[in-house]
Enzyme design. Structure first.
Site, mmCIF file in Angstrom:
data_model
loop_
_atom_site.group_PDB
_atom_site.id
_atom_site.type_symbol
_atom_site.label_atom_id
_atom_site.label_comp_id
_atom_site.label_asym_id
_atom_site.label_seq_id
_atom_site.Cartn_x
_atom_site.Cartn_y
_atom_site.Cartn_z
ATOM 1 N N GLU A 17 0.849 -1.195 0.000
ATOM 2 C CA GLU A 17 0.000 0.000 0.000
ATOM 3 C C GLU A 17 0.882 1.243 0.000
ATOM 4 O OE1 GLU A 17 -3.394 0.511 2.900
ATOM 5 O OE2 GLU A 17 -2.127 2.170 3.547
ATOM 6 N N TYR A 49 -6.759 6.864 -0.211
ATOM 7 C CA TYR A 49 -7.588 7.990 -0.667
ATOM 8 C C TYR A 49 -7.856 8.891 0.527
ATOM 9 C CZ TYR A 49 -11.622 10.251 -2.983
ATOM 10 O OH TYR A 49 -12.495 11.136 -3.558
ATOM 11 N N ASP A 109 -12.857 7.594 7.809
ATOM 12 C CA ASP A 109 -13.081 8.008 9.198
ATOM 13 C C ASP A 109 -13.926 9.263 9.212
ATOM 14 O OD1 ASP A 109 -11.802 5.995 10.681
ATOM 15 O OD2 ASP A 109 -9.862 6.794 10.049
ATOM 16 N N TYR A 145 -11.671 -5.902 10.351
ATOM 17 C CA TYR A 145 -10.923 -5.525 11.556
ATOM 18 C C TYR A 145 -10.798 -6.694 12.526
ATOM 19 C CZ TYR A 145 -11.928 -1.069 9.450
ATOM 20 O OH TYR A 145 -11.994 -0.037 8.547
ATOM 21 N N HIS A 149 -13.816 -3.099 14.624
ATOM 22 C CA HIS A 149 -13.747 -1.676 14.307
ATOM 23 C C HIS A 149 -13.978 -0.886 15.610
ATOM 24 C CE1 HIS A 149 -15.121 2.256 12.749
ATOM 25 N NE2 HIS A 149 -14.229 1.998 11.820
ATOM 26 N N LYS A 165 -21.936 -6.453 4.229
ATOM 27 C CA LYS A 165 -21.088 -5.741 3.251
ATOM 28 C C LYS A 165 -20.540 -6.718 2.209
ATOM 29 C CE LYS A 165 -17.072 -3.810 4.729
ATOM 30 N NZ LYS A 165 -16.152 -2.837 5.347
HETATM 31 P P1 FAD Z 1 -17.803 0.331 7.394
HETATM 32 O O1 FAD Z 1 -17.709 -0.985 6.760
HETATM 33 O O2 FAD Z 1 -18.927 1.225 7.002
HETATM 34 O O3 FAD Z 1 -17.829 0.106 8.977
HETATM 35 C C1 FAD Z 1 -17.659 1.210 9.873
HETATM 36 C C2 FAD Z 1 -18.399 0.928 11.200
HETATM 37 O O4 FAD Z 1 -19.812 0.961 10.964
HETATM 38 C C3 FAD Z 1 -18.104 -0.424 11.818
HETATM 39 O O5 FAD Z 1 -18.131 -0.276 13.206
HETATM 40 C C4 FAD Z 1 -19.248 -1.299 11.334
HETATM 41 O O6 FAD Z 1 -19.491 -2.377 12.225
HETATM 42 C C5 FAD Z 1 -20.399 -0.294 11.321
HETATM 43 N N1 FAD Z 1 -21.405 -0.568 10.280
HETATM 44 C C6 FAD Z 1 -21.181 -0.984 9.021
HETATM 45 N N2 FAD Z 1 -22.337 -1.056 8.325
HETATM 46 C C7 FAD Z 1 -23.313 -0.665 9.186
HETATM 47 C C8 FAD Z 1 -24.715 -0.511 9.080
HETATM 48 N N3 FAD Z 1 -25.359 -0.794 7.932
HETATM 49 N N4 FAD Z 1 -25.410 -0.076 10.172
HETATM 50 C C9 FAD Z 1 -24.770 0.205 11.347
HETATM 51 N N5 FAD Z 1 -23.442 0.065 11.505
HETATM 52 C C10 FAD Z 1 -22.717 -0.355 10.439
HETATM 53 N N6 FAD Z 1 -9.356 5.563 5.431
HETATM 54 C C11 FAD Z 1 -9.162 6.580 4.539
HETATM 55 O O7 FAD Z 1 -9.607 7.712 4.796
HETATM 56 N N7 FAD Z 1 -8.506 6.363 3.355
HETATM 57 C C12 FAD Z 1 -8.001 5.151 3.006
HETATM 58 O O8 FAD Z 1 -7.421 4.990 1.922
HETATM 59 C C13 FAD Z 1 -8.159 4.058 3.932
HETATM 60 N N8 FAD Z 1 -7.686 2.825 3.643
HETATM 61 C C14 FAD Z 1 -7.915 1.783 4.509
HETATM 62 C C15 FAD Z 1 -7.467 0.497 4.173
HETATM 63 C C16 FAD Z 1 -7.698 -0.575 5.040
HETATM 64 C C17 FAD Z 1 -7.216 -1.959 4.653
HETATM 65 C C18 FAD Z 1 -8.376 -0.367 6.274
HETATM 66 C C19 FAD Z 1 -8.614 -1.504 7.217
HETATM 67 C C20 FAD Z 1 -8.812 0.909 6.609
HETATM 68 C C21 FAD Z 1 -8.594 1.993 5.741
HETATM 69 N N9 FAD Z 1 -9.067 3.283 6.043
HETATM 70 C C22 FAD Z 1 -8.873 4.319 5.150
HETATM 71 C C23 FAD Z 1 -9.722 3.558 7.328
HETATM 72 C C24 FAD Z 1 -11.274 3.375 7.238
HETATM 73 O O9 FAD Z 1 -11.814 4.354 6.389
HETATM 74 C C25 FAD Z 1 -11.813 3.489 8.651
HETATM 75 O O10 FAD Z 1 -11.411 2.404 9.432
HETATM 76 C C26 FAD Z 1 -13.320 3.741 8.778
HETATM 77 O O11 FAD Z 1 -13.568 4.137 10.130
HETATM 78 C C27 FAD Z 1 -14.205 2.547 8.503
HETATM 79 O O12 FAD Z 1 -14.248 2.236 7.172
HETATM 80 P P2 FAD Z 1 -15.001 0.894 6.668
HETATM 81 O O13 FAD Z 1 -15.000 0.920 5.207
HETATM 82 O O14 FAD Z 1 -14.439 -0.289 7.362
HETATM 83 O O15 FAD Z 1 -16.475 1.200 7.216
#
Ligand code: FAD
Length: 288
Positions: A17, A49, A109, A145, A149, A165
């Site tokens: 990455e 991103y 985030d 995670y 998370h 998801k």
């Molecule tokens: P989600 O899958 O939406 O989950 C987030 C939270 O919401 C979790 O607690 C989940 O349990 C909960 N949730 C999910 N769906 C629902 C629902 N329908 N109803 C209620 N709760 C729900 N951040 C950046 O800004 N840029 C990057 O390039 C980046 N790259 C990353 C790469 C990796 C491999 C990882 C692990 C993280 C990266 N992140 C990045 C950080 C990421 O954006 C954060 O961890 C963010 O807080 C969660 O993203 P997610 O896509 O996992 O969210």
């Protein structure tokens, strides 16, 4: 060049990455570092991103440069929490035009003080659906995670959301960094028990200086095992020794993952070609 199919063709592989430049001033240095990492011939590379949920104008450009000029299959990260549909569709069009076929679909985030409105996406699952509706042939990955998370009420709840998801069309998952493989193996049992069957790429972060520790753990929510704490306590004040020990620790994690049936790992290279090269060198007779 769907990553999900590509990794299946290799006995063992490593992907890296990188993050894009934040400003025009750093375009050259970031491009140079990313190209050096590409020269190590990883199975694919990904470009982050934005940060803190923000957007990035350089992600597509960096991914296109490495794919076109270095022949490395690329995955672009895409976050949705601060974007509206028009911006997401615009990004998807740019990725399509650039020939990038792999997307890591993320929520991002939530920036401090930010209130999502009706216009915005709330969870990554909504972005996965948007990508699939835009072009079903994109290979789409999602984040997961092993230590749950940070916002999840319970681990079980986090895995239940992850299942939804995945079912929305994910081809594979990439994990948050972890430093204790036992934590990851136990997480994998729970994923499989929940019916999540897609491939999971373990995420490995080489910790090469003591200052990196606090920042990394705060951002990721990951825990450091006692074994690694002792390494930091012992070598943290000696930069060269800490770097060597951190690379050895990450290599050890990777070899253990390979030996336990996980044939590909995603390494958070932090745009550091020296560290990436040292890891590849340590694995040279394994990744042929
Ligand atoms: P989600 O899958 O939406 O989950 C987030 C939270 O919401 C979790 O607690 C989940 O349990 C909960 N949730 C999910 N769906 C629902 C629902 N329908 N109803 C209620 N709760 C729900 N951040 C950046 O800004 N840029 C990057 O390039 C980046 N790259 C990353 C790469 C990796 C491999 C990882 C692990 C993280 C990266 N992140 C990045 C950080 C990421 O954006 C954060 O961890 C963010 O807080 C969660 O993203 P997610 O896509 O996992 O969210």
């Amino acid at each position: 060049m769907r990553i999900s199919e590509l990794v299946e063709q290799k006995p063992y592989s490593v992907s890296f990455e990188v993050f894009p430049p934040k400003t025009q001033d750093t375009v050259e240095s970031v491009t140079t570092a990313a190209r050096k990492i590409a020269d190590l011939d990883p199975v694919f590379m990904s470009v982050t991103y934005g940060a803190g949920g923000g957007t990035s104008d350089y992600t597509v450009a960096v991914a296109k440069d490495l794919q076109d000029n270095k022949g490395i299959p690329m995955m672009a990260h895409l976050t949705c929490i601060t974007s509206d549909r028009a911006r997401i569709r615009d990004q998807l069009q740019k990725l399509q035009d650039a020939g990038i076929r792999n997307i890591l679909a993320l929520r991002g985030d939530i920036p401090e003080g930010f209130e999502p409105t009706e216009l915005h996406y709330r969870h990554a699952i909504e972005l996965v659906k948007e990508i699939k509706a835009f072009d079903d042939s994109f290979c789409v990955a999602g984040a997961c995670y092993p230590e749950a998370h940070p916002e999840a009420a319970t681990e079980a709840e986090d895995i239940a959301r992850l299942k939804e998801k995945v079912d929305a069309g994910l081809d594979f998952l990439v994990t948050q960094m972890f430093f204790d493989n036992a934590v990851f193996y136990s997480y994998m049992y729970r994923l499989r028990e929940a019916g999540i069957q897609v491939p999971v790429h373990p995420g490995i972060m080489p910790i090469v200086n003591a200052a990196q520790v606090k920042r990394t753990l705060k951002l990721s929510g990951s825990q450091l095992p006692q074994r690694f704490r002792r390494i930091i306590d012992t070598f943290g004040n000696d930069p060269a020794a800490m770097r060597q020990a951190g690379i050895a620790y990450a290599t050890d994690q990777i070899i253990d993952l390979f030996a336990n049936g996980f044939r590909t790992v995603h390494v958070y290279s932090m745009n550091n070609p020296t560290v990436a090269a040292a890891i590849m060198d340590n694995l040279r007779d394994i990744i042929k």
